[in-house]
Design a protein around this motif. Structure first.
Motif, short mmCIF file in Angstrom:
data_model
loop_
_atom_site.label_atom_id
_atom_site.label_comp_id
_atom_site.label_asym_id
_atom_site.label_seq_id
_atom_site.Cartn_x
_atom_site.Cartn_y
_atom_site.Cartn_z
N LEU A 160 -3.96 8.76 -4.65
CA LEU A 160 -3.63 7.52 -3.96
C LEU A 160 -4.76 7.10 -3.04
O LEU A 160 -5.29 7.90 -2.28
CB LEU A 160 -2.35 7.70 -3.16
N LYS A 161 -5.15 5.84 -3.13
CA LYS A 161 -6.20 5.30 -2.28
C LYS A 161 -5.59 4.83 -0.97
O LYS A 161 -5.32 3.65 -0.77
CB LYS A 161 -6.92 4.15 -3.00
N ALA A 162 -5.35 5.76 -0.08
CA ALA A 162 -4.73 5.44 1.20
C ALA A 162 -5.76 5.60 2.32
O ALA A 162 -6.74 6.32 2.18
CB ALA A 162 -3.53 6.36 1.47
N PHE A 179 -2.87 10.16 10.50
CA PHE A 179 -2.02 9.01 10.18
C PHE A 179 -2.47 8.48 8.83
O PHE A 179 -3.59 8.01 8.67
CB PHE A 179 -2.17 7.95 11.27
N ILE A 180 -1.59 8.59 7.83
CA ILE A 180 -1.90 8.11 6.48
C ILE A 180 -1.20 6.78 6.29
O ILE A 180 0.03 6.70 6.30
CB ILE A 180 -1.44 9.12 5.42
N SER A 181 -1.98 5.72 6.13
CA SER A 181 -1.44 4.37 6.05
C SER A 181 -1.65 3.82 4.65
O SER A 181 -2.76 3.89 4.10
CB SER A 181 -2.11 3.45 7.08
N LEU A 182 -0.60 3.26 4.06
CA LEU A 182 -0.70 2.64 2.75
C LEU A 182 0.42 1.62 2.60
O LEU A 182 1.31 1.52 3.45
CB LEU A 182 -0.61 3.69 1.64
N SER A 183 0.34 0.86 1.52
CA SER A 183 1.34 -0.17 1.24
C SER A 183 2.14 0.23 0.02
O SER A 183 1.69 1.02 -0.82
CB SER A 183 0.66 -1.52 1.00
N SER A 223 2.73 -1.48 -2.52
CA SER A 223 2.07 -1.94 -3.75
C SER A 223 0.97 -0.99 -4.21
O SER A 223 0.51 -1.09 -5.35
CB SER A 223 1.48 -3.33 -3.53
N ASP A 224 0.52 -0.06 -3.35
CA ASP A 224 -0.51 0.90 -3.76
C ASP A 224 -0.01 1.86 -4.82
O ASP A 224 -0.82 2.50 -5.51
CB ASP A 224 -1.01 1.69 -2.54
N PHE A 225 1.30 2.01 -4.95
CA PHE A 225 1.84 2.90 -5.97
C PHE A 225 1.94 2.23 -7.33
O PHE A 225 2.12 2.89 -8.34
CB PHE A 225 3.24 3.38 -5.56
N VAL A 226 1.83 0.91 -7.35
CA VAL A 226 2.03 0.16 -8.59
C VAL A 226 0.75 0.18 -9.40
O VAL A 226 -0.34 -0.12 -8.88
CB VAL A 226 2.45 -1.29 -8.28
N GLU A 227 0.87 0.53 -10.67
CA GLU A 227 -0.29 0.58 -11.56
C GLU A 227 0.18 0.22 -12.97
O GLU A 227 1.36 0.37 -13.30
CB GLU A 227 -0.91 1.98 -11.53
N GLU A 274 5.69 -2.38 3.75
CA GLU A 274 6.34 -3.13 2.67
C GLU A 274 6.89 -2.18 1.61
O GLU A 274 6.57 -2.27 0.42
CB GLU A 274 5.35 -4.14 2.04
N ILE A 275 7.74 -1.28 2.04
CA ILE A 275 8.28 -0.27 1.12
C ILE A 275 9.20 -0.88 0.08
O ILE A 275 9.50 -0.26 -0.95
CB ILE A 275 9.02 0.83 1.92
#
Length: 660
Positions: free
Chosen positions: A175-177, A252-256, A258-262, A291-292
């Motif tokens: 994951l690109k977090a 602190f790992i921050s992501l959205s 939409s980052d899981f969508v591929e 934006e979970i």
């Protein structure tokens, strides 16, 4: 220590790759040469010429280099073969040439002629002059480009990412977090979060647990695994999560979401597993998923089987991982959304997101604190009253207030002011609410007159209806994309509305169209926004709030309904009743406001004609023209200035009308 060992191993592998790449590059460059070069002196060249061993001579003018090619029988001599074996390590089928440098072309030409003068004219060979580029062929550059591509996609370590080497191509499951740790710390603390006192109290327990977990485990308590921040956009959910990480001083790992969508099958679930694996390695730490709802939407809502399989697989993996670590693992999940109604119920149950923190638009106390915080760096005039600005901005989010402060500074700078004044803030509020003022938008006198009477109808209706919001400003200056005029009101900060209050708001919204019909005998398209709002409000009265005698105390609103419903939860007979009652409510409100405006027709005309001249009127102007406003609270006429402390004759707050 484990992270240092990984970095050392990665750096070692990178250095080895670079050395091998350089060695291979040199080897390929050497092998790809069209000829093997042996340097000689000019004196030896003279001896070769006199011994008649030279086949051809080439002068490369742009490099000041001479290339000498020997005859086959000369190269076959023992001394030349011995020299070739000593100086050429890897002999290929390429041609062997001898080279030497010259100081200048003129000197070489003179020396060459001297040498040939000693040779029989019948066997003189002369020399050729030419320009030649560097001896690197296309294959050499192609090889170097290939090495660069291999390094970039396979061995490049992504900056500030939890993914390791190789994440660019074959490690798509990583994951690109964004990771904030001791090397890239978060500087946000609770002091940077103005307002939200209740929300900060809720999340302070998370900070205490990450700092002193034994305080809770000693008594047998378990800290919540997950905290869900719920609230409208711009209220500071992400800022609050960063403040938690900054206060706890943990990674602190921050992501959205939409980052899981591929587009590839299984990538989302693999990225979820990789996220929790990395989080456990960095524990104690905080995972923040913004934006979970992008991956946490309720399952089984699709009408086509299999259409949401990939998203549901990602959600299933998230549910399993959130249940798969213990409460004392030191990993806390904070998520944010402004659509909690669409989330899957399994995601919200205790054990995953144990606690939900509601973050609403700030109240007047929080708005004052937020404006105070964002205006610290601004050069304000001494007469600026932060409390008054907070009173004039009900419904504004934290992002709106920050934008207001910034817009005020830009407006003051545009006017070459040394300090930001109160009118600059008022202009900023106007711009945020109504849009940019269209000074060059030309409208005909007839249209301007219609807009003036339309806005006067709204203003007079709001002025005399007891439960309507107090008028603050009315203007016929075009703003925004299609607004030719608007009125601003000061709504009360209340959550519960009674039926008579909603009916007065309904009547006030129809005041513009009623004024047009009274004055011109016909209506225009200018009431589009009014009709849209009145229709929604009237249907809400009947179908949601149960404020209709015929339909009864029923509500057909489903707060858990996330998708479009093709069937209505009532019969066709009830639908007919609802439509009839809504139409009756709107018609009654229209008749009521029309009667009111007919009684106050002189005030409507006076206000409209004044608007045609001044274009903008404030509450004090309206008060001087038609008298003080009637208040339902005191049942007597009071001044609007008494309702708004230290108010000025400037535009203030949220618009209730936007006219196209």
């Amino acid at each position: 220590m484990q992270q240092k060992e990984k970095n050392f191993t990665y750096n070692k592998a990178q250095c080895i790759f670079i050395l091998l790449a350089l060695a291979l590059s040199g080897l390929v460059l050497y092998i790809s040469q069209e000829q093997h070069v042996i340097p000689i002196s000019e004196k030896r060249f003279e001896k070769m010429m006199l011994d008649q061993e030279v086949k051809s001579v080439a002068l490369i003018t742009n490099q000041q280099l001479v290339e000498v090619t020997l005859k086959e029988e000369a190269l076959a001599k023992e001394d030349h073969q011995k020299e070739i074996k000593e100086k050429i390590i890897w002999k290929t089928s390429s041609q062997v040439v001898y080279t030497f440098r010259i100081p200048s072309i003129e000197i070489f030409d003179r020396n060459f002629k001297d040498i040939e003068s000693k040779i029989d004219p019948s066997i003189r060979i002369g020399y050729l002059s030419e320009e030649r580029s560097k001896p690197y062929s296309f294959i050499n550059w192609s090889f170097l480009f290939t090495l660069f591509v291999i390094y970039w996609f396979f061995l490049r370590k992504p900056g500030n990412s939890i993914a390791g080497p190789g994440a660019q191509l074959f490690n798509m499951h990583t994951l690109k977090a964004t990771v904030f740790d001791k090397d890239n710390q978060i500087r946000v603390t609770f002091q940077d979060v103005a307002g939200m006192q209740e929300a900060k109290e809720e999340v302070k327990e998370v900070v205490d647990f990450l700092k002193t977990p034994e305080k809770f485990t000693f008594l047998g308590g378990k800290i919540p695994k997950g905290v869900l921040l719920v609230g409208p956009p711009g209220t500071g959910k992400t800022l609050l999560a960063k403040a938690v990480a900054g206060e706890a001083n943990v990674p602190f790992i921050s992501l959205s979401g939409s980052d899981f969508v591929e587009m590839f099958v299984g990538i989302g679930a693999a990225r979820v597993r990789d996220l929790f694996k990395k989080a456990k390695e960095k524990a104690p730490c905080i995972i923040f998923i913004d934006e979970i709802d992008a991956i946490g939407r309720a399952r089984g809502k699709a009408n086509v089987p299999g259409v949401n399989d990939e998203r549901e697989n990602t959600l299933n993996s998230l549910l399993v991982e959130m249940d798969g670590f213990s409460t004392n693992s030191g990993v806390i999940i904070i998520a944010a959304t402004n659509r909690p109604e669409v989330l899957d119920v399994a995601l919200l149950r205790p054990g995953r997101f144990d606690r939900q923190v509601s973050i609403d638009n700030p109240d007047i106390i929080d708005r004052e604190a937020i404006i105070q915080y964002h205006s610290k760096e601004l050069k304000l005039e001494s007469q600026i009253r932060i409390r008054q600005l907070a009173e004039q901005t009900p419904g504004f989010s934290g992002a709106d207030l920050a934008n207001m402060c910034n817009e005020a500074a830009l407006i003051a700078a545009r006017k070459n002011k040394k300090f930001i004044t109160m009118p600059d803030f008022q202009s900023a509020i106007d711009r945020i609410i109504g849009g940019l003022e269209k000074k060059n938008k030309l409208i005909s006198p007839e249209e301007k007159k219609i807009v003036a009477y339309h806005e006067a109808g709204h203003a007079i209706a709001g002025w005399f209806l007891p439960h309507a919001h107090p008028l603050v400003k009315v203007s016929i200056i075009p703003r925004g994309i299609a607004s030719l005029g608007y009125a601003q009101y000061l709504p009360k900060e209340q959550v519960i509305y009674q039926e008579d209050e909603l009916l007065d708001q309904l009547a006030m919204a129809l005041g513009g169209r009623a004024a047009e019909e009274l004055i011109f005998g016909k209506v225009s398209t200018g009431a589009l926004d009014d009709l849209e709002r009145t229709t929604k409000l009237a249907y809400s009265l009947v179908t949601i709030y149960g404020m209709n005698a015929k339909v009864g105390n029923l509500s057909f609103y489903n707060s858990k309904q996330t998708d479009y419903a093709f069937t209505k939860p009532y019969s066709e007979k009830t639908a007919y009743t609802i439509d009839a009652e809504v139409r009756e409510i709107v018609e009654e409100a229209y008749r009521r406001v029309k009667i009111l405006l007919k009684e106050k027709l002189e005030s409507v005309t006076l206000l409209a004609e004044t608007l045609l001249v001044k274009e903008t009127l404030f509450k004090s102007d309206v008060e001087r023209l038609i008298g003080k406003r009637f208040s339902s609270d005191t049942k007597e006429t009071i001044s609007p200035e008494e309702k708004l402390s230290a108010s000025t004759e400037q535009p203030t707050t949220l618009p209730s009308e936007h006219e196209p």
